[in-house]
Design an enzyme around this catalytic site. Structure first.
Site, mmCIF file in Angstrom:
data_model
loop_
_atom_site.group_PDB
_atom_site.id
_atom_site.type_symbol
_atom_site.label_atom_id
_atom_site.label_comp_id
_atom_site.label_asym_id
_atom_site.label_seq_id
_atom_site.Cartn_x
_atom_site.Cartn_y
_atom_site.Cartn_z
ATOM 1 N N THR A 111 -6.297 9.655 5.062
ATOM 2 C CA THR A 111 -6.324 8.263 5.499
ATOM 3 C C THR A 111 -7.094 8.143 6.808
ATOM 4 O OG1 THR A 111 -4.215 7.781 4.488
ATOM 5 C CG2 THR A 111 -4.813 6.441 6.398
ATOM 6 N N GLY A 156 3.314 9.139 3.483
ATOM 7 C CA GLY A 156 3.689 7.819 3.972
ATOM 8 C C GLY A 156 5.172 7.516 3.893
ATOM 9 N N THR A 176 -1.151 9.555 9.505
ATOM 10 C CA THR A 176 -1.685 10.012 8.232
ATOM 11 C C THR A 176 -0.697 11.028 7.664
ATOM 12 O OG1 THR A 176 -3.559 11.090 7.125
ATOM 13 C CG2 THR A 176 -3.125 11.757 9.381
ATOM 14 N N GLY A 177 -0.749 11.233 6.367
ATOM 15 C CA GLY A 177 0.193 12.160 5.751
ATOM 16 C C GLY A 177 1.120 11.458 4.783
ATOM 17 N N ARG A 207 2.752 2.068 -6.233
ATOM 18 C CA ARG A 207 3.253 2.717 -5.006
ATOM 19 C C ARG A 207 2.380 2.322 -3.802
ATOM 20 N NH1 ARG A 207 1.101 6.132 -0.800
ATOM 21 N NH2 ARG A 207 2.782 7.375 0.036
ATOM 22 N N VAL A 208 3.035 1.995 -2.706
ATOM 23 C CA VAL A 208 2.327 1.704 -1.461
ATOM 24 C C VAL A 208 2.913 2.604 -0.384
ATOM 25 C CG1 VAL A 208 1.941 -0.059 0.319
ATOM 26 C CG2 VAL A 208 1.806 -0.688 -2.103
ATOM 27 N N GLY A 209 2.058 3.164 0.442
ATOM 28 C CA GLY A 209 2.535 4.060 1.503
ATOM 29 C C GLY A 209 2.651 3.369 2.844
ATOM 30 N N ASP A 210 2.556 4.154 3.884
ATOM 31 C CA ASP A 210 2.713 3.634 5.247
ATOM 32 C C ASP A 210 1.463 2.936 5.777
ATOM 33 O OD1 ASP A 210 1.417 6.210 5.064
ATOM 34 O OD2 ASP A 210 1.365 6.197 7.264
HETATM 35 C C1 SD4 Z 1 -0.052 7.301 2.199
HETATM 36 N N1 SD4 Z 1 -0.378 7.973 4.474
HETATM 37 O O1 SD4 Z 1 -0.441 6.514 1.342
HETATM 38 C C2 SD4 Z 1 -1.039 7.772 3.220
HETATM 39 C C3 SD4 Z 1 -1.664 8.996 2.679
HETATM 40 C C4 SD4 Z 1 -2.629 9.642 3.549
HETATM 41 O O2 SD4 Z 1 -4.670 10.570 3.635
HETATM 42 O O3 SD4 Z 1 -2.480 9.790 4.742
HETATM 43 N N2 SD4 Z 1 -3.704 10.017 2.960
HETATM 44 O O4 SD4 Z 1 1.086 7.755 2.229
#
Ligand code: SD4
Length: 324
Positions: free
Chosen positions: A186, A240, A237-238, A214-217
């Site tokens: 991200t 979520g 990042t990471g 699905r939706v992340g952070d």
């Molecule tokens: C997520 N934080 O959708 C994002 C994923 C991510 O590089 O960092 N991708 O959870």
């Protein structure tokens, strides 16, 4: 500028000079509006030097922080070989690329789009949601429809490269969060402009082979990104899900508000995630933060995370410290 913001800006300038003279080296230079000019910088998650230089050069030329961060993010969104952001992003498990993004400006305004299909420049779209609608978030088909109304082109976001990788994945359909591999790239971009204002952008295709919907952070204000122009800003990042549970970016900015350095704040926020796990986590989360004095912090659970900074015409990628 009203009196209050003048006083705030003046006192900020004085205390900041004491803390970090280099950041305010150009303080005596006035820009065309006669306002004191600060040394701008751009900062982003991962090794994205083209994107960060683009944002940094825009800042050097006087762009405001929000537009510069969106311009930088757009480089990665348009890069078909970046399989984690924008066009060419990795699809969900049904083979559809859905993008998430948000922006936040120095006044505390924000906008976000969730699970958008067929639109490449979702960071710019998040800004349009912020500025042209009465809402903060648009999701899915509504976001796509709004984009088309605003003149964005509908595009196929699934590249041949990402399609092949997805077809290979389908053979086992094994879903496991991976550490530092392509599904953690991200782009979170923080910019500080010549007016001394902070803004940020976060843009992603989310976790590879996520469930549909699905939706992340990343597009969640406070989780993937938070900016408080009087204090600082942070991006994540990471994985979520873990960032959302601890409202990571907001936590970091609040910790800075209570006097922690960006580095200390990032470390506490990572600790907050790790202490809930039994043993060493098998996932990655990483943060980058800056305060208004230009101090920078970064921390991750595992090795392998890096961030990129552009300042004074110099762009550098730097390895982050980590717990493990
Ligand atoms: C997520 N934080 O959708 C994002 C994923 C991510 O590089 O960092 N991708 O959870």
């Amino acid at each position: 500028m009203n009196r209050k913001s003048f006083i705030q800006r003046s006192s900020l300038g004085i205390s900041s000079l004491l803390i970090s003279p280099s950041v305010f080296a150009k303080k005596t230079i006035k820009n065309s509006k006669g306002v004191a000019s600060f040394t701008p910088f751009a900062l982003a998650t991962w090794d994205v030097q083209r994107a960060v230089s683009t944002a940094g050069k825009a800042l050097d030329q006087g762009s405001n922080a929000l537009d510069a961060s969106i311009q930088g993010a757009a480089i990665e969104e348009a890069d078909i070989h970046n399989t984690t952001v924008g066009k060419g992003g990795t699809p969900d498990r049904e083979g559809e690329v859905t993008l998430d993004a948000c922006v936040m400006d120095a006044k505390g305004n924000c906008g976000a789009v969730l699970a958008v299909q067929n639109i490449t420049h979702v960071a710019a779209l998040a800004k349009d949601v912020m500025e042209k609608t009465p809402h903060v978030i648009l999701a899915g088909e509504g976001a796509r429809k709004f984009a088309l109304e605003q003149g964005y082109q509908a595009e196929n976001l699934l590249s041949e490269e990402s399609k092949k990788a997805w077809q290979k994945w389908l053979k086992n359909s094994n879903y496991q969060p991976e550490i530092n591999i392509e599904n953690h790239d991200t782009i979170g971009m923080l910019c500080f402009d010549q007016q001394g204002e902070l803004s940020g952008t976060c843009t992603t295709s989310g976790l590879a082979y996520k469930m549909k919907g699905r939706v992340g952070d990343s597009p969640i204000i406070g989780s993937g990104l938070f900016v408080d122009n009087s204090v600082g800003a942070a991006v994540a990042t990471g994985l979520g899900e873990e960032v959302i549970k601890t409202v990571g970016s907001f936590l970091i900015v609040e910790l800075m508000k209570q006097g922690k350095s960006p580095q200390e704040a990032c470390e506490i926020a990572i600790q907050r995630i790790v202490e809930k796990q039994k043993g060493k986590p098998d996932f990655q989360v990483a943060y980058v933060a800056t305060n208004k004095q230009g101090a920078i912090g970064a921390f991750s659970i595992h090795k392998g995370f890096s961030y990129t900074i552009y300042k004074n015409n110099k762009c550098q990628n730097i390895d982050s410290k980590s717990i493990f």
